[in-house]
Design an enzyme around this catalytic site. Structure first.
Site, PDB file in Angstrom:
ATOM      1  N   GLY A  47      76.627  76.761  25.919  1.00 34.28           N
ATOM      2  CA  GLY A  47      77.073  74.869  26.557  1.00 34.28           C
ATOM      3  C   GLY A  47      76.278  75.029  24.971  1.00 34.28           C
ATOM      4  O   GLY A  47      75.353  75.379  24.233  1.00 34.28           O
ATOM      5  N   GLN A  52      71.763  68.600  20.162  1.00 31.83           N
ATOM      6  CA  GLN A  52      71.936  69.821  19.435  1.00 31.83           C
ATOM      7  C   GLN A  52      72.830  68.765  17.827  1.00 31.83           C
ATOM      8  O   GLN A  52      72.481  70.252  17.186  1.00 31.83           O
ATOM      9  CB  GLN A  52      72.647  70.712  19.719  1.00 31.83           C
ATOM     10  CG  GLN A  52      72.089  71.337  20.989  1.00 31.83           C
ATOM     11  CD  GLN A  52      71.951  72.675  21.661  1.00 31.83           C
ATOM     12  OE1 GLN A  52      72.754  73.019  22.609  1.00 31.83           O
ATOM     13  NE2 GLN A  52      71.718  73.668  21.358  1.00 31.83           N
ATOM     14  N   CYS A  90      68.797  79.685  22.765  1.00 31.09           N
ATOM     15  CA  CYS A  90      69.490  78.638  22.427  1.00 31.09           C
ATOM     16  C   CYS A  90      70.663  78.396  21.090  1.00 31.09           C
ATOM     17  O   CYS A  90      69.501  78.608  20.042  1.00 31.09           O
ATOM     18  CB  CYS A  90      68.872  77.871  22.780  1.00 31.09           C
ATOM     19  SG  CYS A  90      69.337  76.211  22.337  1.00 31.09           S
ATOM     20  N   LEU A  91      71.476  77.547  20.884  1.00 34.21           N
ATOM     21  CA  LEU A  91      71.841  77.531  19.601  1.00 34.21           C
ATOM     22  C   LEU A  91      71.265  76.846  19.062  1.00 34.21           C
ATOM     23  O   LEU A  91      70.822  76.862  17.528  1.00 34.21           O
ATOM     24  CB  LEU A  91      73.312  76.877  19.202  1.00 34.21           C
ATOM     25  CG  LEU A  91      74.446  77.627  20.067  1.00 34.21           C
ATOM     26  CD1 LEU A  91      75.935  76.576  20.039  1.00 34.21           C
ATOM     27  CD2 LEU A  91      74.401  79.517  19.305  1.00 34.21           C
ATOM     28  N   HIS A 132      69.651  74.199  31.662  1.00 37.37           N
ATOM     29  CA  HIS A 132      69.729  74.307  30.133  1.00 37.37           C
ATOM     30  C   HIS A 132      70.049  73.266  29.548  1.00 37.37           C
ATOM     31  O   HIS A 132      68.780  72.930  28.874  1.00 37.37           O
ATOM     32  CB  HIS A 132      69.958  75.921  29.828  1.00 37.37           C
ATOM     33  CG  HIS A 132      69.952  76.322  28.189  1.00 37.37           C
ATOM     34  ND1 HIS A 132      69.172  77.201  27.853  1.00 37.37           N
ATOM     35  CD2 HIS A 132      70.745  75.085  27.384  1.00 37.37           C
ATOM     36  CE1 HIS A 132      69.025  76.776  26.419  1.00 37.37           C
ATOM     37  NE2 HIS A 132      69.278  75.343  26.411  1.00 37.37           N
ATOM     38  N   GLU A 133      71.545  73.133  29.801  1.00 34.93           N
ATOM     39  CA  GLU A 133      72.127  71.583  28.585  1.00 34.93           C
ATOM     40  C   GLU A 133      71.391  70.417  29.184  1.00 34.93           C
ATOM     41  O   GLU A 133      71.352  69.275  28.376  1.00 34.93           O
ATOM     42  CB  GLU A 133      73.524  71.969  28.627  1.00 34.93           C
ATOM     43  CG  GLU A 133      73.995  72.905  28.333  1.00 34.93           C
ATOM     44  CD  GLU A 133      73.623  73.466  26.688  1.00 34.93           C
ATOM     45  OE1 GLU A 133      73.390  72.600  26.191  1.00 34.93           O
ATOM     46  OE2 GLU A 133      73.828  75.125  27.026  1.00 34.93           O
ATOM     47  N   HIS A 136      68.419  69.199  27.664  1.00 38.31           N
ATOM     48  CA  HIS A 136      68.234  68.699  26.419  1.00 38.31           C
ATOM     49  C   HIS A 136      68.515  67.245  26.256  1.00 38.31           C
ATOM     50  O   HIS A 136      68.087  66.492  25.224  1.00 38.31           O
ATOM     51  CB  HIS A 136      69.517  69.586  25.490  1.00 38.31           C
ATOM     52  CG  HIS A 136      69.450  70.993  24.582  1.00 38.31           C
ATOM     53  ND1 HIS A 136      68.164  71.088  24.034  1.00 38.31           N
ATOM     54  CD2 HIS A 136      69.420  72.474  25.403  1.00 38.31           C
ATOM     55  CE1 HIS A 136      68.680  72.306  23.720  1.00 38.31           C
ATOM     56  NE2 HIS A 136      69.439  72.876  24.308  1.00 38.31           N
TER      57      HIS A 136
END
Ligand code: NI
Length: 149
Positions: A47, A52, A90-91, A132-133, A136
């Site tokens: 995701g 991000q 996480c990226l 999670h997304e 963000h």
């Protein structure tokens, strides 16, 4: 052609801002969606949220077994009482992993790239990724849930 975007990493303050609602997805939004999907797939993410890639707007892309889906203004409408622990990364936090408790099942509403209202029922990994997304978009990172070391 979609292009690769630069992924912002912690502790960039953009990751901590609350993102703004998207009035209406337009051509620019649709281009961003394609770029985010390409970036997510390139970096093996499950995701990716707009903050991000440096945009504080309420947009996420999720990789599902049926291919990527984009969610504009996603909102969780129901969540199971039951939670489960699962490992996350996480990226924006390269090399960091941790176990996070998330609602096992959720329902969410969102608009697609063409501004059509949609709903999704998710459980397990997909439910985890959506939670999670969406975090963000509210400036929350999964490390916030980990016990202080
Ligand atoms: Ni993340």
């Amino acid at each position: 052609m979609p292009k690769l975007l630069i992924i912002i990493t912690h502790p960039n303050p953009i990751l901590r801002k609350k993102s703004a609602k998207i009035e209406k997805a337009d051509e620019k939004t649709r281009r961003l969606i394609l770029d985010m999907e390409k970036t997510m797939l390139e970096f093996d993410g499950v995701g990716l949220a707009a903050p991000q890639v440096g945009k504080n707007i309420r947009l996420i892309v999720i990789n599902t077994k049926d291919g990527p889906i984009a969610m504009v203004n996603p909102k969780i409408t129901r969540k199971s009482w039951r939670k489960e622990l699962g490992e996350e990364g996480c990226l924006s936090l390269p090399g960091v992993n941790g176990n996070v408790k998330r609602h096992k099942k959720i329902r969410a509403v969102y608009c697609d790239a063409k501004n059509k209202k949609r709903g999704i029922k998710a459980e397990g990994l997909l439910a985890r990724v959506i939670q999670h997304e969406i975090d963000h978009l509210n400036g929350v990172l999964f490390i916030d849930y980990l016990p202080a070391r």
